[in-house]
Structure formats: C-alpha cells, structure tokens
Design a protein around this motif. Structure first.
Motif, mmCIF file in Angstrom:
data_model
loop_
_atom_site.group_PDB
_atom_site.id
_atom_site.type_symbol
_atom_site.label_atom_id
_atom_site.label_comp_id
_atom_site.label_asym_id
_atom_site.label_seq_id
_atom_site.Cartn_x
_atom_site.Cartn_y
_atom_site.Cartn_z
ATOM 1 N N ARG A 53 -20.139 6.696 -1.162
ATOM 2 C CA ARG A 53 -19.579 5.400 -0.762
ATOM 3 C C ARG A 53 -19.968 4.326 -1.767
ATOM 4 N NH1 ARG A 53 -18.735 3.321 5.296
ATOM 5 N NH2 ARG A 53 -17.471 1.557 4.699
ATOM 6 N N CYS A 110 -10.192 -3.764 -0.930
ATOM 7 C CA CYS A 110 -9.704 -2.549 -0.267
ATOM 8 C C CYS A 110 -8.341 -2.859 0.342
ATOM 9 C CB CYS A 110 -10.656 -2.133 0.865
ATOM 10 S SG CYS A 110 -11.669 -0.697 0.500
ATOM 11 N N ALA A 138 -14.661 2.900 0.897
ATOM 12 C CA ALA A 138 -14.255 3.368 -0.422
ATOM 13 C C ALA A 138 -15.293 4.372 -0.915
ATOM 14 C CB ALA A 138 -14.133 2.201 -1.389
ATOM 15 N N GLU A 166 -18.888 -0.136 -2.847
ATOM 16 C CA GLU A 166 -18.218 -1.367 -2.435
ATOM 17 C C GLU A 166 -17.272 -1.839 -3.536
ATOM 18 O OE1 GLU A 166 -18.373 -2.770 0.565
ATOM 19 O OE2 GLU A 166 -19.737 -1.162 1.176
ATOM 20 N N GLU A 198 -7.113 7.308 -8.738
ATOM 21 C CA GLU A 198 -7.304 7.113 -7.307
ATOM 22 C C GLU A 198 -6.662 8.278 -6.570
ATOM 23 O OE1 GLU A 198 -6.533 3.899 -3.713
ATOM 24 O OE2 GLU A 198 -5.705 3.495 -5.697
ATOM 25 N N ARG A 251 -11.595 7.917 -7.354
ATOM 26 C CA ARG A 251 -11.939 6.969 -6.291
ATOM 27 C C ARG A 251 -10.917 7.093 -5.177
ATOM 28 N NH1 ARG A 251 -13.620 1.530 -9.700
ATOM 29 N NH2 ARG A 251 -15.328 2.524 -10.848
ATOM 30 N N THR A 268 0.805 -1.223 0.000
ATOM 31 C CA THR A 268 0.000 0.000 0.000
ATOM 32 C C THR A 268 0.838 1.274 0.000
ATOM 33 O OG1 THR A 268 -1.717 -1.192 1.201
ATOM 34 C CG2 THR A 268 -1.879 1.200 1.196
ATOM 35 N N CYS A 286 -7.831 -0.068 5.136
ATOM 36 C CA CYS A 286 -9.008 0.696 4.721
ATOM 37 C C CYS A 286 -10.277 -0.116 4.888
ATOM 38 C CB CYS A 286 -8.858 1.131 3.264
ATOM 39 S SG CYS A 286 -7.450 2.224 2.998
ATOM 40 N N ASP A 287 -11.335 0.566 5.304
ATOM 41 C CA ASP A 287 -12.624 -0.107 5.457
ATOM 42 C C ASP A 287 -13.755 0.657 4.783
ATOM 43 O OD1 ASP A 287 -12.874 2.037 7.172
ATOM 44 O OD2 ASP A 287 -13.025 0.829 8.991
ATOM 45 N N GLU A 310 -9.793 5.114 -1.150
ATOM 46 C CA GLU A 310 -10.032 4.190 -0.041
ATOM 47 C C GLU A 310 -9.537 4.869 1.216
ATOM 48 O OE1 GLU A 310 -8.072 0.496 -0.876
ATOM 49 O OE2 GLU A 310 -9.250 0.151 -2.686
ATOM 50 N N THR A 311 -10.248 4.653 2.310
ATOM 51 C CA THR A 311 -9.874 5.293 3.566
ATOM 52 C C THR A 311 -10.295 4.410 4.738
ATOM 53 O OG1 THR A 311 -9.942 7.400 4.784
ATOM 54 C CG2 THR A 311 -12.023 6.638 3.817
#
Length: 160
Positions: free
Chosen positions: A138, A144, A151, A140, A81, A117, A38, A148-149, A119-120
């Motif tokens: 948000r 991810c 997107a 899915e 991204e 896009r 990452t 990150c949980d 991810e966080t």
C-alpha cells in the motif's frame, strides 16, 4: 488458466461485453460507474492500452463469453497501472483471478515495466487480499479515482 477458459487480447469488438462485466461487478459492490473519466477507457480498449504500449486481455468461458478482464496502461517511464481487473462472480474461487494477475505481472515484465500500480476500493476484499498476497504494498498516491480508497504498488524483478 483452468482448461475451460481462454485468455486472449481484447479487441474493439469486446468493448461492450467488457463494460457489461465491469459495470455489473461495480454495481454488485455499490461502486459508482464513471464513463466520462475513470471508465472512459472501456469505450476504446485498443486506444487506451495496446496503442500506448500496454495491453488489455479478456478471459472467456467455453462458450466464448467474456467472464474476466485485465489491463496494463502505461503511466510513464517503466511504470504501468493495473486496471479493470474484474471477474464475473460465478467464476470466482476457481483460480482464474490468481492466474489473471500472474499473467498481467508476466506481461508487465515482458513489456519492460519495472513497477505496477493500482487503485482499488477496500470493499473489494477478495481482490485486496490477492494483491497483498502477490506482494503489492500500500502507498499514498497524490490522487485516487473517486470510487477508490486504496492504492498499491509492486516493483517487478529485473532480468539482470
């Protein structure tokens, strides 16, 4: 950008300072650093961003210290991204983060991207609020990054 701060393209010489910033913010939120996957981009900013058609910019204070960062990494036709958007805690609440996000969205449009896009981690509450306020929605994704949980994505307005 507030007057005592400068926004400029990052160079390879900035890699260490950017890693220090990003890794310290991640540590503040008990999020794991992952230099092999990452966070591998932080060891070659130009190769992971500008040379691929994206950009990576930093914010510096009056003394020239890097206090913020943001990258746009191409991910396919019209898609990029938003990566590594971090701000040193001492400089939050001054409008720098909002200016940095607006800059990134303007640059994404100028570079020809039609969707951004990101991810966080939900624990980054201030960032999540800022993204949602900017119109990110948000979704899915198939996958991810480990830390990150959440997107988000944002369709950029077209210049028709």
């Amino acid at each position: 950008m507030p007057p005592d701060f400068t926004l400029r393209p990052a160079t390879q010489a900035d890699c260490e300072a950017v890693r220090t910033l990003v890794f310290s913010v991640l540590a503040d939120y008990d999020l794991r650093v992952d230099p092999k996957t990452t966070d591998a981009d932080l060891f070659d900013l130009e190769g992971h961003y500008a040379q691929r058609g994206g950009c990576f910019d930093v914010v510096t204070d009056a003394a020239g210290q890097i206090i913020g960062s943001v990258g746009l990494q191409p991910q396919g036709e019209g898609l990029c991204e938003l990566r590594k958007m971090y701000l040193h805690p001492q400089y939050r609440g001054l409008g720098i983060g909002k200016a940095l996000l607006q800059h990134a969205l303007t640059r994404a449009t100028a570079l020809g991207f039609t969707e951004v896009r990101l991810e966080t981690a939900a624990v980054l509450k201030e960032a999540v609020r800022m993204y949602e306020k900017a119109g990110f929605e948000r979704y899915e994704p198939e996958h991810c990054a480990a830390r990150c949980d959440a997107a988000y994505r944002l369709r950029l307005p077209s210049d028709v």
